[in-house]
Write an enzyme that holds these catalytic residues in place. Structure first.
Site, short mmCIF file in Angstrom:
data_model
loop_
_atom_site.label_atom_id
_atom_site.label_comp_id
_atom_site.label_asym_id
_atom_site.label_seq_id
_atom_site.Cartn_x
_atom_site.Cartn_y
_atom_site.Cartn_z
N SER A 48 4.70 0.52 -3.63
CA SER A 48 4.88 -0.93 -3.53
C SER A 48 6.29 -1.31 -3.95
O SER A 48 6.74 -0.96 -5.05
CB SER A 48 3.90 -1.65 -4.46
OG SER A 48 2.62 -1.63 -3.92
N HIS A 79 5.01 -3.37 1.54
CA HIS A 79 4.82 -2.15 2.34
C HIS A 79 5.15 -2.49 3.79
O HIS A 79 4.32 -3.06 4.51
CB HIS A 79 3.39 -1.63 2.22
CG HIS A 79 3.05 -1.10 0.86
ND1 HIS A 79 3.11 0.24 0.54
CD2 HIS A 79 2.69 -1.73 -0.28
CE1 HIS A 79 2.79 0.42 -0.74
NE2 HIS A 79 2.52 -0.78 -1.24
N HIS A 101 -3.90 2.10 1.45
CA HIS A 101 -4.71 2.14 0.23
C HIS A 101 -6.18 2.02 0.61
O HIS A 101 -6.54 1.31 1.56
CB HIS A 101 -4.36 0.97 -0.70
CG HIS A 101 -2.91 0.87 -1.07
ND1 HIS A 101 -1.99 0.26 -0.25
CD2 HIS A 101 -2.23 1.31 -2.15
CE1 HIS A 101 -0.79 0.32 -0.83
NE2 HIS A 101 -0.91 0.95 -1.97
N TYR A 103 -8.37 0.33 -0.99
CA TYR A 103 -8.86 -1.04 -1.15
C TYR A 103 -8.55 -1.93 0.06
O TYR A 103 -9.10 -3.02 0.18
CB TYR A 103 -8.31 -1.69 -2.44
CG TYR A 103 -6.80 -1.88 -2.47
CD1 TYR A 103 -6.17 -2.87 -1.70
CD2 TYR A 103 -6.00 -1.06 -3.24
CE1 TYR A 103 -4.79 -3.02 -1.72
CE2 TYR A 103 -4.62 -1.21 -3.27
CZ TYR A 103 -4.03 -2.20 -2.51
OH TYR A 103 -2.67 -2.33 -2.51
N GLU A 104 -7.66 -1.46 0.96
CA GLU A 104 -7.39 -2.25 2.17
C GLU A 104 -8.56 -2.18 3.15
O GLU A 104 -8.56 -2.86 4.17
CB GLU A 104 -6.12 -1.73 2.85
CG GLU A 104 -4.85 -2.01 2.07
CD GLU A 104 -3.62 -1.35 2.70
OE1 GLU A 104 -3.09 -1.89 3.68
OE2 GLU A 104 -3.20 -0.28 2.21
N ALA A 131 4.18 2.25 -7.70
CA ALA A 131 4.31 1.27 -8.78
C ALA A 131 3.06 1.43 -9.63
O ALA A 131 1.96 1.55 -9.08
CB ALA A 131 4.37 -0.13 -8.18
N MET A 234 -3.35 2.38 -7.87
CA MET A 234 -4.43 2.37 -6.87
C MET A 234 -4.08 3.25 -5.66
O MET A 234 -4.50 2.95 -4.54
CB MET A 234 -4.68 0.93 -6.42
CG MET A 234 -4.91 -0.05 -7.55
SD MET A 234 -4.89 -1.75 -6.96
CE MET A 234 -4.80 -2.65 -8.52
N SER A 235 -3.31 4.31 -5.90
CA SER A 235 -2.87 5.11 -4.75
C SER A 235 -2.57 6.54 -5.18
O SER A 235 -3.04 7.01 -6.21
CB SER A 235 -1.59 4.49 -4.17
OG SER A 235 -0.50 4.68 -5.05
N ASN A 258 4.76 -2.77 -14.93
CA ASN A 258 4.16 -3.71 -15.90
C ASN A 258 3.46 -2.89 -16.96
O ASN A 258 3.01 -1.78 -16.68
CB ASN A 258 3.14 -4.63 -15.19
CG ASN A 258 2.07 -3.85 -14.45
OD1 ASN A 258 2.35 -3.19 -13.43
ND2 ASN A 258 0.86 -3.89 -14.95
N HIS A 272 0.77 -8.96 -8.75
CA HIS A 272 1.56 -8.16 -7.81
C HIS A 272 3.00 -8.68 -7.73
O HIS A 272 3.92 -7.92 -7.45
CB HIS A 272 0.88 -8.17 -6.44
CG HIS A 272 1.42 -7.14 -5.49
ND1 HIS A 272 1.51 -5.79 -5.79
CD2 HIS A 272 1.93 -7.25 -4.23
CE1 HIS A 272 2.02 -5.13 -4.76
NE2 HIS A 272 2.30 -6.00 -3.81
#
Ligand SMILES: O=P(O)(O)O[C@H]1O[C@H](CO)[C@@H](O)[C@H]1O
Length: 297
Positions: A48, A79, A101, A103-104, A131, A234-235, A258, A272
């Site tokens: 990201s 992306h 991802h 979650y997509e 990230a 998440m990846s 973060n 995000h």
């Protein structure tokens, strides 16, 4: 968005994953080989906000994902959704400016589709970036973490891209993962950071994958830290599993965008926009780092 929407509306992503045949991966690889003369040995997956790594390439050939047979499309801000071939430090590379991802709405085999295509293109080394949220309180926002190991939480729940019939042309049924993140490449990365004078913000640790898209609760962050994770995202893990299965060498980099919230009195909230802002702040150092590193591979 079409493919994600289709796969989740026609079937549940967990009960009926999309499986590609060797021929399907090969058709996509052959299409790319017919459309570029470049023969990259290194592939880079941009996390990201980290897509500008691909802008460093020279003599570029750019393929929007929508033009590549069977390629999924990117749906997440930060992306771009294109595959870029070109030279970095004189070395031919292929760069995913945008990843997929789970979650997509993509099933885990679709998420990792490009990695086997890279293998069939002749790629030998995968540099995977992301990230991530920092869990280790010795870390700071903006640090880069060399991934030395991972925890595959979706894998614990049955979401592993290597599930299903094994195709020996890619790799063995039971691949080893204790050496997933190449020791030699990590040593090169440490040396590169020292030479570049940025050793002070280089960390080395364990990345934990969660499915997302919700960020973690305070209790979850505390749990992940207790489990031994230094960063969370998440990846990355599915791509690494598939890359190692087919014998690619892997270097993984997390940019700590973060610090995760672990204190009930904190007013901080993961978002995000902050993730993308940190990548914008750190992009130049990261680009220089990857570029200097590629020169050594
Ligand atoms: O892992 P990458 O793609 O870098 O992106 C990270 O940033 C997003 C959350 O802000 C999630 O997609 C997370 O995985």
């Amino acid at each position: 968005m079409d493919q994600a929407a289709t796969s989740s509306s026609s079937s549940s992503s967990s009960s009926s994953p999309r499986r590609y045949t060797h021929e399907e991966y090969k058709e996509t690889a052959d299409w790319l080989l017919a459309h570029t003369e470049q023969r990259p040995k290194v592939a880079i997956i941009c996390g990201s906000g980290l897509g500008s790594l691909a802008d460093l390439l020279e003599d570029k050939t750019v393929f929007p994902y929508k033009d590549i047979p069977r390629f999924p499309t990117s749906t997440v801000p930060g992306h771009a959704g294109q595959l870029v071939f070109g030279k970095l430090q004189g070395r031919e590379c292929v760069c995913m400016q945008g990843r997929f991802h789970f979650y997509e709405g993509y099933d885990i085999q679709t998420v990792t589709f490009p990695v086997r295509v890279f293998f069939l293109l002749g790629v030998e080394t995968l540099i995977v970036t992301n990230a991530a949220g920092g869990l280790n309180d010795a870390y700071n926002e903006g640090d880069i973490m060399l991934i030395k190991d991972h925890i595959n939480l979706p894998g614990f729940a049955g979401q592993n891209p290597l599930c299903g019939q094994n195709d020996e042309r890619f790799g063995v049924r039971f691949p080893c993962m204790s050496d997933a993140y190449d020791r030699e490449l990590r040593a090169l990365a440490r040396q590169t950071a020292e030479e570049q004078g940025c050793g002070g913000f280089l960390q080395e640790g364990v990345y934990c994958m969660v499915a997302g898209p919700s960020y973690e609760t305070i209790a979850e962050c505390r749990l992940l830290r207790t489990l031994g994770a230094d960063t969370v995202g998440m990846s990355t893990v599915p791509e690494v599993l598939v890359a190692r299965h087919c014998g690619l060498r892997v270097l993984g980099l997390s940019l700590i965008t973060n610090m995760t919230v672990t204190d009930y009195d904190s007013n901080q909230k993961a978002n995000h926009e902050e993730v993308l802002q940190t990548t914008r702040n750190r992009t130049q150092d990261l680009e220089r780092f990857v570029s200097n590193l590629i020169a050594k591979i």
